[in-house]
Structure formats: C-alpha cells, structure tokens
Design a protein around this motif. Structure first.
Motif, PDB file in Angstrom:
ATOM      1  N   ASP A 151       0.824  -1.208   0.000  1.00  0.00           N
ATOM      2  CA  ASP A 151       0.000   0.000   0.000  1.00  0.00           C
ATOM      3  C   ASP A 151       0.858   1.259   0.000  1.00  0.00           C
ATOM      4  OD1 ASP A 151       1.018  -0.102   2.540  1.00  0.00           O
ATOM      5  OD2 ASP A 151      -0.928  -0.159   3.569  1.00  0.00           O
ATOM      6  N   TYR A 178       0.833   1.320  -7.828  1.00  0.00           N
ATOM      7  CA  TYR A 178       0.646   2.653  -7.250  1.00  0.00           C
ATOM      8  C   TYR A 178       1.999   3.338  -7.275  1.00  0.00           C
ATOM      9  CZ  TYR A 178      -0.037   5.897  -3.222  1.00  0.00           C
ATOM     10  OH  TYR A 178      -0.086   6.984  -2.383  1.00  0.00           O
ATOM     11  N   TRP A 204      -7.614   6.553  -9.213  1.00  0.00           N
ATOM     12  CA  TRP A 204      -7.976   5.691  -8.085  1.00  0.00           C
ATOM     13  C   TRP A 204      -9.353   6.051  -7.547  1.00  0.00           C
ATOM     14  CZ3 TRP A 204      -5.537   1.370  -7.084  1.00  0.00           C
ATOM     15  CH2 TRP A 204      -4.194   1.224  -7.418  1.00  0.00           C
ATOM     16  N   ALA A 207     -11.141   4.465  -4.404  1.00  0.00           N
ATOM     17  CA  ALA A 207     -10.403   3.244  -4.050  1.00  0.00           C
ATOM     18  C   ALA A 207      -9.110   3.580  -3.337  1.00  0.00           C
ATOM     19  CB  ALA A 207     -10.117   2.428  -5.303  1.00  0.00           C
ATOM     20  N   THR A 208      -8.703   2.710  -2.435  1.00  0.00           N
ATOM     21  CA  THR A 208      -7.435   2.897  -1.727  1.00  0.00           C
ATOM     22  C   THR A 208      -6.280   2.497  -2.631  1.00  0.00           C
ATOM     23  OG1 THR A 208      -8.492   2.412   0.391  1.00  0.00           O
ATOM     24  CG2 THR A 208      -6.088   2.238   0.293  1.00  0.00           C
ATOM     25  N   PRO A 209      -5.339   3.403  -2.918  1.00  0.00           N
ATOM     26  CA  PRO A 209      -4.218   3.060  -3.795  1.00  0.00           C
ATOM     27  C   PRO A 209      -3.383   1.919  -3.214  1.00  0.00           C
ATOM     28  CG  PRO A 209      -4.382   5.434  -3.527  1.00  0.00           C
ATOM     29  CD  PRO A 209      -5.308   4.825  -2.512  1.00  0.00           C
ATOM     30  N   ARG A 210      -3.047   0.978  -4.019  1.00  0.00           N
ATOM     31  CA  ARG A 210      -2.182  -0.121  -3.615  1.00  0.00           C
ATOM     32  C   ARG A 210      -1.652  -0.820  -4.856  1.00  0.00           C
ATOM     33  NH1 ARG A 210      -4.628  -5.341  -2.541  1.00  0.00           N
ATOM     34  NH2 ARG A 210      -3.435  -5.396  -0.592  1.00  0.00           N
TER      35      ARG A 210
END
Length: 252
Positions: A151, A178, A204, A207-210
C-alpha cells in the motif's frame, strides 16, 4: 463498434518479425493496440542444422527478437540431445523465455496473456492458478505463481530496474501498481518474457491506492524471499515532483 479482443499475426517463415513489431510502436497505433509478445517456434531437431544453412541468419534473427521461444519436438531429440539445443537457443537469445513442447502444446495463458483485468491482480492470479493446475494435470510444463502487494507508493525507476532484473524463469508478470510519480492514477503493468509495459488507466477515485503484482514462473524457478526483497525495494519516498513523467512507452 465491436473490436476484437486480440489480434494474432502469424508471419511467414521468411519474414522479418522486427518490421511487423515496429508497427505497433507507432503512436497512432499504440493508442489502440499494445503488443503482447513475439513468440517464435523452434524445431528442436532441426535448429542446429538450420543455423548453418543459407537462411541461418534469418532464423537467428527470428529467435533473437522473441519474447518467448517455444522449443518444439523435444521428444525427437531425447534428454541427451536437448541440452545442447537449449544452450544454442540461449546463445542466440540470452533473455528470451523458453518453453519446451511437443506438438506445439503450451498453455494458452502464457502465449496469449491471461484475460482481462478485474479488480487489482485477481483475474490474472486466478488464470495463473488454472494454468498451474492444468500443467500438473497434463504432466507437461508445471508452473508456479507468486503474488506481492503493497500500500506504499513505488518508485518508477526502481520498479523498472526490478522488472529488468527478473530471472528468465519468469514467463509473465501482471499487476496494478501505485506509483509516486503518478499517485492519482492506477498504472497497469504487464510483462511477457523480456518485454514490459506500464500505462496509466484510470484514477484511483475512492479506491485505496495499492500495488498488486502476480508472476508466473517455472516450477521452482524463483526464490520467493528474493522476489519479496526485490519488490520491497521498489517502495519510493512519496515525492510527487516527477508526476509529469511519461510512462506509457513499451520497453524491451
């Protein structure tokens, strides 16, 4: 309005694949099509003799530019005769990935990619597992998969260096990454043989960047701990000062 999912171009036996491949790197075409790989089929029984014939230089070129070399008819040369042929292919094209085959049978996922993207790397991971299971069932080439997530934003130069340092036992890699250079965009990454491509896809948003990366390799062909160290080392500083960097150019 209804474009094909893939184009497969089979060149003649006396063609120069470089000229064909170069077409897909033109800016006006690269917007719509990305070349997946150049695959060359080598007759394991005839290859040493072919290199000594009049068309030897052309045959050498066709192997040199391949991302994946299918070493076919391995059953006709036997165990003792196979190693010298593999060594010869390695001399001609050191970085190409090599698949041994009889009757040209190889997993389609390795030849044509692994389907369309779902969330993150899940679609590719599932396809990789199916490839592994089928290889085991057919008692043919057996493959293993490796999955890595993070992450934290990755450094583009470090990621490129890691991809270029992957061993030739890795046939394919795919993922969503990411990057600190473009932190607001999902970056699609795909690699086949020695060729990799990085391109921005969509923001993104919520959404959570990962990052999620999946590799398909030969059975026992990679060291999971070494791969983890390699990709853990791609984590950057979070500096957005390079956010205008161009990343969509395919790399060989």
């Amino acid at each position: 309005p209804d474009p094909p999912e893939r184009l497969i171009i089979e060149t003649s036996g006396v063609s120069d694949p470089v000229q064909v491949a170069d077409t897909f790197f033109r800016p006006e075409i690269h917007r719509y099509l990305t070349m997946d790989n150049i695959l060359s089929v080598v007759d394991a029984e005839r290859f040493p003799a072919v290199l000594r014939e009049e068309a030897g230089d052309l045959a050498r070129l066709q192997v040199q530019v391949a991302d994946i070399v299918v070493l076919n008819k391995v059953d006709l040369v036997g165990a003792d005769g196979l190693d010298p042929v593999k060594k010869l292919v390695r001399e001609v094209s050191p970085r190409s990935r090599m698949l041994e085959a009889t009757y040209g049978r190889i997993p389609l996922e390795l030849a044509l990619g692994a389907g369309q993207w779902g969330p993150g790397a899940r679609a590719f991971e599932l396809s990789a597992k199916q490839t592994e299971e089928r290889g085991h069932h057919d008692h043919s080439e057996q493959f293993s998969t490796w999955h890595w997530t993070s992450d934290q934003p990755l450094s583009l130069p470090k990621l490129r260096a890691a991809l270029e340092a992957l061993p030739d036992t890795v046939y394919r890699a795919k993922g969503i990454v990411y990057l600190e250079e473009l932190p607001t965009y999902q970056i699609a990454m795909q690699m086949v043989g020695k060729r990799y491509d990085l391109s921005d896809t969509q923001p993104w948003g919520a959404a959570t960047p990962r990052s999620e990366i999946v590799l398909i390799a030969s059975r026992g062909g990679v060291d999971p701990e070494e791969l983890k160290r390699m990709f853990d080392g791609c984590v950057g500083t979070g500096d957005e000062s390079l956010s205008l960097i161009h990343i969509s150019e395919p790399t060989r």
